[in-house]
Design a protein around this motif. Structure first.
Motif, short mmCIF file in Angstrom:
data_model
loop_
_atom_site.label_atom_id
_atom_site.label_comp_id
_atom_site.label_asym_id
_atom_site.label_seq_id
_atom_site.Cartn_x
_atom_site.Cartn_y
_atom_site.Cartn_z
N TRP A 40 -7.07 -20.76 6.72
CA TRP A 40 -6.47 -21.95 6.12
C TRP A 40 -5.62 -22.66 7.14
O TRP A 40 -5.18 -22.06 8.12
CB TRP A 40 -5.59 -21.58 4.92
CG TRP A 40 -6.34 -21.34 3.65
CD1 TRP A 40 -6.68 -20.13 3.09
CD2 TRP A 40 -6.83 -22.33 2.75
NE1 TRP A 40 -7.37 -20.32 1.92
CE2 TRP A 40 -7.47 -21.66 1.68
CE3 TRP A 40 -6.80 -23.73 2.74
CZ2 TRP A 40 -8.07 -22.33 0.61
CZ3 TRP A 40 -7.39 -24.40 1.68
CH2 TRP A 40 -8.02 -23.70 0.63
N LEU A 57 -2.18 -25.32 6.95
CA LEU A 57 -1.16 -25.76 6.02
C LEU A 57 -0.28 -26.83 6.64
O LEU A 57 0.03 -26.78 7.83
CB LEU A 57 -0.27 -24.58 5.60
CG LEU A 57 -0.99 -23.28 5.19
CD1 LEU A 57 0.02 -22.16 5.02
CD2 LEU A 57 -1.77 -23.49 3.93
N GLU A 103 -4.56 -27.38 3.46
CA GLU A 103 -3.74 -27.53 2.27
C GLU A 103 -2.52 -28.35 2.62
O GLU A 103 -1.77 -28.00 3.54
CB GLU A 103 -3.33 -26.16 1.73
CG GLU A 103 -2.45 -26.21 0.50
CD GLU A 103 -2.11 -24.83 -0.05
OE1 GLU A 103 -0.90 -24.50 -0.13
OE2 GLU A 103 -3.06 -24.07 -0.38
N LEU A 134 1.01 -30.28 1.05
CA LEU A 134 1.94 -30.31 -0.07
C LEU A 134 2.77 -31.58 -0.02
O LEU A 134 3.23 -32.01 1.05
CB LEU A 134 2.87 -29.09 -0.04
CG LEU A 134 2.26 -27.73 -0.37
CD1 LEU A 134 3.31 -26.64 -0.24
CD2 LEU A 134 1.65 -27.72 -1.77
N ARG A 177 -0.39 -30.70 -4.68
CA ARG A 177 -1.15 -30.05 -3.61
C ARG A 177 -2.54 -30.67 -3.48
O ARG A 177 -3.23 -30.92 -4.44
CB ARG A 177 -1.28 -28.56 -3.91
CG ARG A 177 -2.17 -27.79 -2.92
CD ARG A 177 -2.09 -26.30 -3.17
NE ARG A 177 -2.45 -25.96 -4.53
CZ ARG A 177 -1.99 -24.88 -5.18
NH1 ARG A 177 -1.14 -24.06 -4.59
NH2 ARG A 177 -2.38 -24.63 -6.41
N TRP A 178 -2.90 -30.92 -2.22
CA TRP A 178 -4.28 -31.27 -1.88
C TRP A 178 -4.92 -30.09 -1.16
O TRP A 178 -4.27 -29.42 -0.34
CB TRP A 178 -4.33 -32.45 -0.91
CG TRP A 178 -4.25 -33.82 -1.49
CD1 TRP A 178 -5.14 -34.42 -2.32
CD2 TRP A 178 -3.22 -34.80 -1.22
NE1 TRP A 178 -4.74 -35.70 -2.61
CE2 TRP A 178 -3.57 -35.95 -1.96
CE3 TRP A 178 -2.05 -34.79 -0.46
CZ2 TRP A 178 -2.79 -37.12 -1.93
CZ3 TRP A 178 -1.28 -35.92 -0.44
CH2 TRP A 178 -1.64 -37.07 -1.16
N ARG A 179 -6.17 -29.84 -1.42
CA ARG A 179 -6.96 -28.90 -0.64
C ARG A 179 -8.25 -29.60 -0.25
O ARG A 179 -9.06 -29.95 -1.10
CB ARG A 179 -7.25 -27.62 -1.42
CG ARG A 179 -6.06 -26.66 -1.47
CD ARG A 179 -6.35 -25.42 -2.28
NE ARG A 179 -5.24 -24.46 -2.22
CZ ARG A 179 -5.15 -23.38 -2.98
NH1 ARG A 179 -6.10 -23.13 -3.88
NH2 ARG A 179 -4.11 -22.57 -2.87
N ARG A 198 -10.19 -25.83 6.60
CA ARG A 198 -9.68 -25.95 5.23
C ARG A 198 -8.20 -26.25 5.34
O ARG A 198 -7.44 -25.48 5.92
CB ARG A 198 -9.90 -24.66 4.44
CG ARG A 198 -11.35 -24.31 4.20
CD ARG A 198 -11.42 -23.03 3.37
NE ARG A 198 -12.77 -22.63 3.06
CZ ARG A 198 -13.51 -21.85 3.82
NH1 ARG A 198 -13.02 -21.37 4.95
NH2 ARG A 198 -14.74 -21.54 3.47
N ARG A 211 -1.14 -14.39 2.24
CA ARG A 211 -1.41 -15.34 3.31
C ARG A 211 -0.50 -15.04 4.50
O ARG A 211 0.72 -14.88 4.34
CB ARG A 211 -1.18 -16.77 2.82
CG ARG A 211 -1.57 -17.85 3.81
CD ARG A 211 -1.47 -19.21 3.17
NE ARG A 211 -2.53 -19.42 2.18
CZ ARG A 211 -2.64 -20.54 1.45
NH1 ARG A 211 -1.76 -21.51 1.61
NH2 ARG A 211 -3.63 -20.66 0.59
N TRP A 261 -5.07 -34.86 -6.41
CA TRP A 261 -4.26 -33.70 -6.10
C TRP A 261 -4.01 -32.90 -7.38
O TRP A 261 -4.35 -33.34 -8.47
CB TRP A 261 -2.96 -34.08 -5.40
CG TRP A 261 -2.00 -34.96 -6.17
CD1 TRP A 261 -2.03 -35.27 -7.52
CD2 TRP A 261 -0.88 -35.66 -5.64
NE1 TRP A 261 -1.00 -36.10 -7.84
CE2 TRP A 261 -0.27 -36.36 -6.72
CE3 TRP A 261 -0.31 -35.75 -4.38
CZ2 TRP A 261 0.87 -37.14 -6.55
CZ3 TRP A 261 0.82 -36.52 -4.23
CH2 TRP A 261 1.39 -37.21 -5.29
#
Length: 228
Positions: free
Chosen positions: A47, A49, A152, A154, A193-195, A150, A101, A176
């Motif tokens: 991931w 971030l 993520e 915030l 949150r977006w992913r 990927r 994580r 989101w």
């Protein structure tokens, strides 16, 4: 060895016994020796971030899921990306079925840029005058790596405890999701949150925002036009 812990201090809240397949002779020479006890796969999901409102950096992380029926004790874990050694990090204790994580560090190959636009207007109705403060957030993401990532991201919108003040989300692209306070380690309210998946060498733009509706005689603490 960095990140290595004595077993008595590392077992956490559970006790577990590892059964070896065969006896092993360990030299009694007062030195540390590594003994392979078992070999089993675990789930690894990379991931990236970012919290652009606080820090423009993008951080790499890996989500480690213990999909095995065995306990994983904490200790050093070597991280390899595309077969290349990246870093040695501290792996936490994981019971069977547990996941965590783990941060790796800043990823210089992925960049984000955040822009905010705020407008303020006043309308009058039979109920009186209302001030509407609208904020639009646009985030550009550029992936300069040779692989997809990927990501993520915030954001945080204001939260009102005043019955006369309403906060409404604007349409977001892509959509989101609302992060409930119980899903956040710090139990923060107003998290969004977006992913997204950004292709290798690609870029994407995310947009969203919110509106604050309040009586014209009131104002947001810190100023109506401040970045929430």
């Amino acid at each position: 060895m960095p990140h290595a812990l004595p077993v008595r201090h590392a077992s956490g809240s559970f006790a577990y016994r590892f059964d070896a397949a065969a006896p092993v002779d360990v030299p009694s020479d007062g030195r540390w020796h590594s003994v392979a006890v078992a070999d089993f796969p675990v789930g690894l999901t990379p991931w990236h971030l970012s919290v652009p409102a606080l820090d423009p950096a993008v951080y790499a992380a890996v989500e480690l899921a213990n999909t095995s029926p065995h306990a994983l004790l904490p200790g050093p874990a070597d991280i390899l990306v595309d077969g290349e050694y990246t870093a040695t990090v501290a792996m936490p204790a994981l019971a069977p079925g547990q996941s965590r994580r783990i941060g790796i560090g800043v990823e210089e190959g992925v960049r984000v840029a955040r822009r905010v636009r705020t407008t303020e207007s006043t309308s009058t109705s039979l109920r009186g005058a209302t001030t509407v403060v609208a904020q639009t957030v646009e985030i550009e993401v550029a992936n300069r790596l040779g692989r997809e990532v990927r990501l993520e991201l915030l954001e945080r919108v204001p939260v009102s405890d005043d019955k006369d003040v309403r906060v409404e989300d604007a349409a977001s692209t892509p959509p989101w999701t609302v992060v409930a306070p119980e899903e956040d380690e710090q139990r923060r309210r107003g998290l969004r949150r977006w992913r997204v998946v950004v292709p290798a060498g690609g870029a994407t733009t995310l947009t969203a925002g919110h509106q604050i509706r309040l009586p014209a005689g009131k104002a947001v603490v810190g100023g109506n036009r401040r970045d929430a």
